[in-house]
Design a protein around this motif. Sequence first.
Motif, short mmCIF file in Angstrom:
data_model
loop_
_atom_site.label_atom_id
_atom_site.label_comp_id
_atom_site.label_asym_id
_atom_site.label_seq_id
_atom_site.Cartn_x
_atom_site.Cartn_y
_atom_site.Cartn_z
N MET A 182 -4.26 7.15 -9.14
CA MET A 182 -2.86 7.09 -9.53
C MET A 182 -2.68 6.38 -10.85
SD MET A 182 -0.94 8.72 -7.53
CE MET A 182 0.69 8.10 -7.86
N GLU A 183 -3.40 5.38 -11.02
CA GLU A 183 -3.31 4.65 -12.28
C GLU A 183 -3.67 5.53 -13.45
OE1 GLU A 183 -5.57 0.94 -12.17
OE2 GLU A 183 -4.28 0.30 -10.51
N GLY A 184 -4.68 6.38 -13.30
CA GLY A 184 -5.10 7.32 -14.36
C GLY A 184 -3.99 8.29 -14.72
N MET A 219 0.42 10.51 -18.48
CA MET A 219 1.83 10.90 -18.56
C MET A 219 2.51 10.22 -19.73
SD MET A 219 3.98 12.46 -16.08
CE MET A 219 5.15 11.23 -15.54
N GLN A 220 2.28 9.02 -19.85
CA GLN A 220 2.91 8.26 -20.93
C GLN A 220 2.54 8.82 -22.29
OE1 GLN A 220 2.40 4.26 -19.86
NE2 GLN A 220 4.38 3.66 -20.77
N ASP A 258 -8.26 2.45 -1.37
CA ASP A 258 -8.68 1.89 -2.67
C ASP A 258 -8.89 2.98 -3.70
OD1 ASP A 258 -8.51 -0.60 -1.66
OD2 ASP A 258 -10.70 -0.88 -1.31
N SER A 259 -9.57 4.08 -3.36
CA SER A 259 -9.82 5.16 -4.32
C SER A 259 -8.52 5.82 -4.75
CB SER A 259 -10.77 6.20 -3.71
OG SER A 259 -10.10 6.96 -2.73
#
Lengths: 971, 429
Positions: free
Chosen positions: A155-157, A162-163, A149-150
Amino acid sequence: MVSNSGLDLEEEHFDENECFHQETWEDGDLVVKSTRRSTRPQLQQKESGDDGNTMNMLASYYGLVGEEEATRDEIDQADFQMQAHVRQLLKHDDLEALLRRDDELVQEVKRLDSDMQMLVYENYSKFVSATDTIRVMKNNVNDMKAEMDSLAKNMEGIASRMQVVNSFLGGKRAKVDKLVSVRRLLKRLDFLFDLPINLNRCVQRQDFAMAVTCYVKTINILEEHSHVPSFKSIQRESDQIMAGVRDELQRRVRQPTEDGFPTSPAELALYVRLLLELGVPKEGLKTQMLSAYNARFGKMLAALQKKDEERRAKKTSNGEEGGGAGAEAVAETVKRWEKEFVQDLEEALTLFRELFPSVNDVDDTSVTNKSREDDAELTELMRTLVSRHYLVSVRRLFQANLALIARSPRGDGHEFPVLALSIFLRVVRRLHRAGRGAGVLEAGVRLVLDVVRALVFLEVRGLQGLALRRLLALQARQAASLSSAAPSFAPRHELETFQTSTTRELARALEALQGVVQGVEEGIQAALLEAGEVASHASPLSGSGMKASGPAREGVLYSEYLIPELGMGQYVFQFVAWLSDAVERVAGVPFRLSENDLVEVGEVRRSVFPERFFAHVSSFTSLLGSGQVEELGYPSSAVASTALPQFALLLAVLCRDLQSTLWPQAMATLALVFPATMSTSEGGNLCEGEGNGRNSGYVDGGTSSTSGGLNRLSPEDVVACLKGSSSRLLQHCTETLGHDLALLSQTRGLDLASVAVGALEVAGSVGGVTQATWGKTFIVRMEALIKEVGATLGVSVTGVGLSGGRRGERADLSRTPGPFSGMKGLHLDIERIFTAKVQDFGSPLGLTLDQILFGTLKAACKAVIEWTRQDTMSQRTYCQLMVDVHLVRQAVGTYVKDARVVETLLDEVLISAGERTAADGLQGVDPLALSALASAEYSRLRTSMLSSSASSSAEASVLSPSSATASSVRR
Amino acid sequence: MIAQVMYSGAVVYGAKNQSRCLAAVKGDHEHHRFFVGAAGLRDYPQNELLLLEYSEETNKLREASAYSHPGEIWHISPSPRDSSLCFTSSTRRGADPLCTLWRLSLPEFPHSPPSSPSKDAGDMPRSTTRHSPTQQAFTTSFLAGEGAKKGTKAQHRLIKGSRDQSMEPLITLPVDNDPNKSRGGGGRVRCVLWGPEQETNGKVLAVDGEKARLYALQGSSDAQEMSNFDLGVEEKGEVQAAAWDPHDPWKVAIAQGRGIRHLDMRMEQATGMTETEQSSGFCHRFGVKDVDFNHAKPYCFVTGGEDRLIKFWDIRRTGQGPVKRLAGHAHWVWTVKYNPCHDQLLLSAGTDNLVNLWRISSISSAPLWEPEEGPEAPDVRVLAIQDHEESVYAVDWSACDPFLFASLSYDGRVVVNAVPPSEKYKILL
């Protein structure tokens, strides 16, 4: 029983398992199961069918062991029938066997029990450990979930950040890319715009290589963008420059030796390579390059030659040159040349080959006829260069020694030629390696072979000259001894001397030639072998390397050119055949007789020595660099025709002896020195015959004599030559001797006819004749002849002739004293009928004293007969002739065994004379008185002869009774 | 005495006397006629000039007539134009040698077959038996002038009506005779040559022991000596034979000593001796015996000699030696004769009793071609005729058939032979 049934179940179960496995592996092949089940019943059924049934019944009746074993085996089977089995056991086995069987079964059951227990335990422990593991895993999975879960959250961060960055940098990147490409283009443009300048600079620097590289690199781009005017102009400009470059290069290639341009092969090759890159057509360049080479090396050779000639001129003016003294110096010169010239040429060839690969190096598919032709050009060039090189260098060596070689056929001067040839062959090999099949090898080997042949020719010619001189000397000595009547001339000894010395010289010459041939041969072999390796796919030489077969070039070269007349055997044969010819020519026998025709000796010589042989002579001598080969000093035919008949006889004997001594010795030497000549199968020798499949060698004279237009001799031919010469010489001898003897009668007869007119009144004369005239001379001549012939033949003459003391056997017989009174009797007619109608006055005679005398007498008598028939005589002449003929007639018996023939001929002389005498014939003359006169004359002559020879041959005549003499004479 | 025998394909006739000369009757192109001159010294005055005639129909050789001849005949030279004219050269003991032109009265050719075969079979050919008294009687009677002949033949001919076989001397050529000068026949004429037909019509060359004399015949009664040539016999040797070049009316070849003398009759004197064979100074070792020209090929002639050889020469190249040599005799080659029509054929005969017929194609005017034997037919000896038992001194081709020839040996035997048909066809086809 219970255990038995349990066992049965167990078995059933196992068996079924097995079958199941099979089924699964074989993917539902049910047949497998059934086959296994039904194997035995089927077999049993088969066995029990037909005869098998009765067999089974019998077997079971007698209780055969096989049945029991079969049943015992079935204990492991599924269809095992316990009851039947037990019954059977009980029925057949005795107690002990039953007990033993029981024990076995009990033990077996126990073993099976323990096995099963073990299996159960093992499986159980595995199960326990598996249960433990499963329990641990269950705990771990519970912990893992939180960690996952962590991770997802982190990864989402990252993704969101990056974007942000990406959107920030996006616009700049495109700009940079564009800038970079522009810069590259600019650089290229810069190069392009500078191209003419650069090219010019390169041309000024003479750096054609750079210029060509630049040009070749850019030309495509310029071509591409030629629609842009500026590019077009650049292209035009650079094209112009490069055209200049091309012209310059081509000029240099074309006339490399002018204006001090550097002309080393390396530079030449560079130019050619550049031109090739500039797209100049290959063929023209190749030719140009070759002609450039030609000019260059030609000049080089000329210069070398000039230098050498200058040095030689200096030397000769210093008086240093003489014989082979300077040979080593010459060898030095040749080596130096090798360094200067050959290295250059080798380099040139290598470079050439790099530019224009040899036909042999390229795959067969890409070989066109065109390139083959080009190769031919190179071949041609190399051939000329090699032969010119030879002419300059190797020939030089020969010139120093040729005089020496030609003067003495003892092989004295042969080391240098061999040295020169081996140096030359080395050169050839080097060049061949560099040129890779450019015909160097062929040209070189041909040259070398020509030289070898020339040496052989010189040797043979030297031998011929010696033999001829010796023959002429022999003739002179014999003539001198005959004219001075001093018996210092020992024919046998002279003949032996001639033979031994000729044989010795022949052997020496052969040995000398062996040295040459071997020396050269090794070089050639090595060269040819190398050729075989280098161009093995083009010209496969067979394993031995020398016995080339098939259409390989070197093979053809070797077999067609090298071999045929180089066979030493041929040279020896031809020498001996020549000798027999020469002997005839010296003796003045002008022809040889074939069956119907005559061949002049000169023609024979031409056929004995093949035309090609003589065609070579001129090229030989030019190769050797000498002027002429010494002409053989035959005596002119006018001189030869006056040769004494005795000399012909001597030479006839010589021919016979040559056949028995020199010839076998020559063959032996030949076998020793050139063993390969004697064997037809072994290859690898220069003397070997034609290689191409034909069974070579001189032994099969049939094929070899017709092959290649060469007239090869077989040993039989040579022997026939000698035999023919011998018999011809002999015939010549008897003919001439006979003619000379016959002439005696003519001259004497004339003298008498003219002088003695009043002789009729002389006291004691019969018919005007007082004594024999030419008859005495005739007999004296015969006696002398016997001695000469005997000495020449080496036979004892005691017992032959008047002085030999033998009374002819014929004369001893009580024959009529002679055909006096005209003798036209019947018996003579009868005799004539039975004698051969065509008399032979020229048949080949045996080489014996008897035959020679016989032939001579026959020829003499026949000539006298013919002369008499054309004459008209007076009675007195006739009487004189009678006395003389009768005198000779009495002596004839002592000369020849078959005196009868000669006597008949003498009778015919008288008959003819009688016919040609005046009609009154012997009118008033008593024939018996004439006969008595002749007899008295004969005995007088005989006594004087005997007494004159008694002192010299007394012991000999005692020692040899007529029979022994006969055998020795007959031989 | 006549005998006709089939003798190994040859027809043989035995003449009575020893004979040395034979010549075809050149002027007679219809009959195979040959003159045979007897040469018996001791037989004088019985020497005869025989006229033999061969008939193809009967395959027989018969004596057509016999003419009494004074002295032994050494040479016969029939006129090439008139078959009744004939020169003979003869010697008589105790008299000068003669060279006479005769006119012969010729017999008609008989059309009926001659005498019966049984009589002929009884007469075997024989060698010299000259002392048969009966024969002597016959000849004597003939010489007495009756014109009678001996034997059955003569009678037969008398019956046929050929009664007057006589010959009439027309011209006698003058002959020098110095008996001390030369042996063997003194100054007798060695040979008489009739000039070739065209310009020299009526010219005759007589070669005697000293000189060659050229005469112009005037009619048939007189001969005018035109010129003479000294042959230098003392130096160069005796004359043996001579031949008139059929291609050049002024050239004559004379076999003399060991060489050949070529005489050009337009010159004042005899030209130099052509001694050939590559400077060896002679054509034939020991001596030349005969010479004959090739009738079809100019400049070519053939010689035979005492060295057993036959040699072919080209006048233009005598210095280079003979064109060809043949050896097929065991003793001297006494005579050689080219076939007058086909120069591939050559006859030679000699003292080995042998007559040889040669086919010498390679150097002829028309070489034969035989596919199976290579490009050219080889030169071969076609026949070796062994029918003679004595030295053969004369051969000649028939004037009527170019494939028929006769040979004469010393014992008087005449053999008529023909070229084998196979050879004949080779040449003709």
